[in-house]
Design an enzyme around this catalytic site. Structure first.
Site, PDB file in Angstrom:
ATOM      1  N   ASP A 195      -4.784   3.692  -2.012  1.00 51.59           N
ATOM      2  CA  ASP A 195      -5.815   4.132  -0.984  1.00 51.59           C
ATOM      3  C   ASP A 195      -6.392   5.530  -1.316  1.00 51.59           C
ATOM      4  O   ASP A 195      -5.711   6.675  -0.985  1.00 51.59           O
ATOM      5  CB  ASP A 195      -5.089   4.069   0.491  1.00 51.59           C
ATOM      6  CG  ASP A 195      -5.040   2.533   0.895  1.00 51.59           C
ATOM      7  OD1 ASP A 195      -6.131   1.880   0.739  1.00 51.59           O
ATOM      8  OD2 ASP A 195      -3.962   2.144   1.361  1.00 51.59           O
ATOM      9  N   GLY A 224       1.209  -2.000   4.274  1.00 56.67           N
ATOM     10  CA  GLY A 224       1.656  -0.825   3.897  1.00 56.67           C
ATOM     11  C   GLY A 224       2.744  -0.301   4.844  1.00 56.67           C
ATOM     12  O   GLY A 224       3.876  -0.370   4.403  1.00 56.67           O
ATOM     13  N   SER A 225       2.535  -0.073   6.303  1.00 55.43           N
ATOM     14  CA  SER A 225       3.515   0.349   6.921  1.00 55.43           C
ATOM     15  C   SER A 225       4.865  -0.849   7.218  1.00 55.43           C
ATOM     16  O   SER A 225       5.814  -0.476   7.523  1.00 55.43           O
ATOM     17  CB  SER A 225       3.073   0.773   8.388  1.00 55.43           C
ATOM     18  OG  SER A 225       2.313  -0.366   8.944  1.00 55.43           O
ATOM     19  N   ASP A 254      -6.787  -6.135   4.822  1.00 54.02           N
ATOM     20  CA  ASP A 254      -6.126  -4.720   4.624  1.00 54.02           C
ATOM     21  C   ASP A 254      -6.383  -4.358   6.027  1.00 54.02           C
ATOM     22  O   ASP A 254      -7.330  -3.977   6.574  1.00 54.02           O
ATOM     23  CB  ASP A 254      -6.897  -3.820   3.755  1.00 54.02           C
ATOM     24  CG  ASP A 254      -6.343  -2.452   3.408  1.00 54.02           C
ATOM     25  OD1 ASP A 254      -5.191  -2.268   3.847  1.00 54.02           O
ATOM     26  OD2 ASP A 254      -6.927  -1.696   2.710  1.00 54.02           O
ATOM     27  N   GLY A 255      -4.859  -4.170   6.393  1.00 56.17           N
ATOM     28  CA  GLY A 255      -4.751  -3.393   7.928  1.00 56.17           C
ATOM     29  C   GLY A 255      -3.973  -4.374   8.910  1.00 56.17           C
ATOM     30  O   GLY A 255      -4.391  -5.518   9.111  1.00 56.17           O
ATOM     31  N   GLY A 256      -2.912  -3.861   9.332  1.00 59.95           N
ATOM     32  CA  GLY A 256      -2.177  -4.611  10.138  1.00 59.95           C
ATOM     33  C   GLY A 256      -1.440  -5.816   9.937  1.00 59.95           C
ATOM     34  O   GLY A 256      -1.237  -6.700  10.440  1.00 59.95           O
ATOM     35  N   MET A 303     -12.271   4.682  -0.132  1.00 62.10           N
ATOM     36  CA  MET A 303     -12.649   4.863   1.266  1.00 62.10           C
ATOM     37  C   MET A 303     -13.420   6.212   1.208  1.00 62.10           C
ATOM     38  O   MET A 303     -13.031   7.257   1.738  1.00 62.10           O
ATOM     39  CB  MET A 303     -11.527   4.829   2.270  1.00 62.10           C
ATOM     40  CG  MET A 303     -11.118   3.344   2.393  1.00 62.10           C
ATOM     41  SD  MET A 303      -9.624   3.456   3.130  1.00 62.10           S
ATOM     42  CE  MET A 303      -8.403   3.580   1.951  1.00 62.10           C
ATOM     43  N   GLY A 358      -8.975   4.145   7.410  1.00 57.22           N
ATOM     44  CA  GLY A 358      -8.443   5.638   7.753  1.00 57.22           C
ATOM     45  C   GLY A 358      -6.951   5.982   7.841  1.00 57.22           C
ATOM     46  O   GLY A 358      -6.487   6.865   7.289  1.00 57.22           O
ATOM     47  N   MET A 418      -9.149   8.512   0.009  1.00 54.65           N
ATOM     48  CA  MET A 418      -9.918   8.731   1.091  1.00 54.65           C
ATOM     49  C   MET A 418     -10.100  10.311   0.956  1.00 54.65           C
ATOM     50  O   MET A 418      -9.429  11.058   0.501  1.00 54.65           O
ATOM     51  CB  MET A 418      -9.043   8.729   2.474  1.00 54.65           C
ATOM     52  CG  MET A 418      -8.335   7.391   2.721  1.00 54.65           C
ATOM     53  SD  MET A 418      -7.555   7.401   4.498  1.00 54.65           S
ATOM     54  CE  MET A 418      -6.468   5.935   4.166  1.00 54.65           C
ATOM     55  N   GLY A 440      -2.772   4.374   8.053  1.00 54.15           N
ATOM     56  CA  GLY A 440      -1.871   3.066   8.131  1.00 54.15           C
ATOM     57  C   GLY A 440      -1.221   2.865   9.503  1.00 54.15           C
ATOM     58  O   GLY A 440      -1.735   3.785  10.235  1.00 54.15           O
ATOM     59  N   GLY A 441      -0.584   1.991   9.845  1.00 53.02           N
ATOM     60  CA  GLY A 441       0.047   1.519  10.797  1.00 53.02           C
ATOM     61  C   GLY A 441      -0.778   1.188  12.131  1.00 53.02           C
ATOM     62  O   GLY A 441      -0.434   1.390  13.122  1.00 53.02           O
ATOM     63  N   HIS A 470      -8.468   1.224  -3.769  1.00 49.30           N
ATOM     64  CA  HIS A 470      -9.577   1.184  -2.553  1.00 49.30           C
ATOM     65  C   HIS A 470     -10.145   2.454  -2.429  1.00 49.30           C
ATOM     66  O   HIS A 470      -9.394   3.350  -1.889  1.00 49.30           O
ATOM     67  CB  HIS A 470      -8.520   0.608  -1.308  1.00 49.30           C
ATOM     68  CG  HIS A 470      -9.408   0.535  -0.199  1.00 49.30           C
ATOM     69  ND1 HIS A 470      -8.749   0.208   1.035  1.00 49.30           N
ATOM     70  CD2 HIS A 470     -10.825   0.281   0.132  1.00 49.30           C
ATOM     71  CE1 HIS A 470      -9.704   0.120   2.247  1.00 49.30           C
ATOM     72  NE2 HIS A 470     -10.838   0.269   1.497  1.00 49.30           N
ATOM     73  N   SER A 513       0.819  -1.085   0.042  1.00 49.43           N
ATOM     74  CA  SER A 513      -0.031   0.008  -0.118  1.00 49.43           C
ATOM     75  C   SER A 513       0.933   1.306   0.167  1.00 49.43           C
ATOM     76  O   SER A 513       1.739   1.354   0.924  1.00 49.43           O
ATOM     77  CB  SER A 513      -1.061  -0.137   1.288  1.00 49.43           C
ATOM     78  OG  SER A 513      -1.472   1.306   1.336  1.00 49.43           O
ATOM     79  N   HIS A 565      -1.486  -1.377  -4.141  1.00 49.00           N
ATOM     80  CA  HIS A 565      -2.551  -1.048  -3.562  1.00 49.00           C
ATOM     81  C   HIS A 565      -2.690   0.636  -3.411  1.00 49.00           C
ATOM     82  O   HIS A 565      -1.644   1.195  -2.974  1.00 49.00           O
ATOM     83  CB  HIS A 565      -2.721  -1.754  -1.979  1.00 49.00           C
ATOM     84  CG  HIS A 565      -4.049  -1.542  -1.513  1.00 49.00           C
ATOM     85  ND1 HIS A 565      -5.128  -2.082  -1.724  1.00 49.00           N
ATOM     86  CD2 HIS A 565      -4.290  -0.716  -0.238  1.00 49.00           C
ATOM     87  CE1 HIS A 565      -6.199  -1.890  -0.839  1.00 49.00           C
ATOM     88  NE2 HIS A 565      -5.572  -0.919  -0.114  1.00 49.00           N
ATOM     89  N   MET A 591     -11.841  -5.402   5.902  1.00 51.00           N
ATOM     90  CA  MET A 591     -10.870  -4.679   6.711  1.00 51.00           C
ATOM     91  C   MET A 591     -10.431  -5.455   8.086  1.00 51.00           C
ATOM     92  O   MET A 591     -11.423  -5.702   8.615  1.00 51.00           O
ATOM     93  CB  MET A 591     -11.501  -3.356   6.881  1.00 51.00           C
ATOM     94  CG  MET A 591     -11.887  -2.321   5.617  1.00 51.00           C
ATOM     95  SD  MET A 591     -10.370  -2.141   4.759  1.00 51.00           S
ATOM     96  CE  MET A 591      -9.317  -0.971   6.110  1.00 51.00           C
TER      97      MET A 591
END
Ligand code: DX5
Ligand code: ZN
Length: 229
Positions: A45, A206-207, A184-186, A81, A155, A47, A157-158, A79, A18, A43, A150
């Site tokens: 993102d 991402g992160s 997606d996420g973590g 959002m 909203g 927003m 990253g990280g 993606h 991401s 990816h 999700m």
């Protein structure tokens, strides 16, 4: 690329870096680095400051990187959002998006929106927030190519991975009707294997990639963890 070619590119287990966590002053080289390490799905993102508080990037930036991603044999996974996502599908398709995923919580017309994305020749995806039940997709009957679960609240990253996510993906899998499952996420080496075991094949990170001093190595380690799952 038509929809069938695009579908083929998404088959198998993929880690999708991401770019939200990349250094935007050197976006092109950040993308090149992970693609040289083997990444095929980038990816992206979007927003809008409404559906989620932050404002990020839009079709202009997508168009700016699409050729680079395609020339390297990859695909652009968008993606959204954003509220009223259907107003933006065409712009992202024109910009070079290969898949377009919107949130089920952002429109009452999920089925119609999926059809609109397919008409543009892109893969159609629908995303579910952590608090949205898996049954939200149970009537889609093959109209989605991707279901994005999700694994954090959208909203930022990280954020920390929500531990109930593997269970949710296991419940989602029988309802997906052949659609690919994206998470997606973590996602990192500690969580990727649990998500592939649960049934996900497209894992966004991402992160864990761009926050690492060696993004290429981080990408490879997460892929290894995902395959071991
Ligand atoms: C968050 C975005 C993610 C984000 C993930 O709302 O949708 O794609 O970049 O970041 P990490 O992998 O750091 O949780
Ligand atoms: Zn995302």
């Amino acid at each position: 690329m038509n929809r069938e070619d695009r579908l083929e590119k998404f088959q198998g287990v993929h880690i999708a870096p991401s770019i939200l966590s990349a250094d935007f002053a050197r976006l092109g080289s950040a993308i090149a680095e992970v693609m040289e390490a083997g990444a095929k799905v980038i990816h992206f993102d979007v927003m809008d400051g409404q559906f989620v508080p932050p404002i990020t990037i839009g079709p202009l930036v997508a168009a700016g990187i699409a050729d680079q991603v395609h020339d390297a044999g990859g695909v652009l996974d968008v993606h959204l959002m954003i509220e009223q996502p259907d107003r933006q599908f065409e712009e992202f398709a024109k910009a070079g998006a290969d898949s377009i995923t919107f949130h089920a919580e952002a429109t009452p017309h999920v089925h119609r929106a999926l059809g609109a994305i397919r008409e543009l020749g892109c893969l159609a995806g629908v995303a579910l927030n952590p608090g949205t039940p898996v049954e939200a997709i149970s009537e889609l009957r093959g109209s989605a190519d991707l279901i994005l679960a999700m694994t954090v609240n959208p909203g930022w990253g990280g954020q920390a991975f929500i531990e109930e996510s593997p269970g949710k993906v296991s419940r989602l899998k029988p309802l997906a009707d052949g659609a690919l499952i994206e998470v997606d996420g973590g996602i990192g080496t500690g969580t990727a294997g649990r998500m592939t075991s649960a049934g996900a094949s497209l894992l966004v990170a991402g992160s864990a990639i761009f926050g690492s001093p060696d993004p290429a190595a981080a990408y490879s380690e997460i892929l290894q963890a995902a395959r071991a799952g």
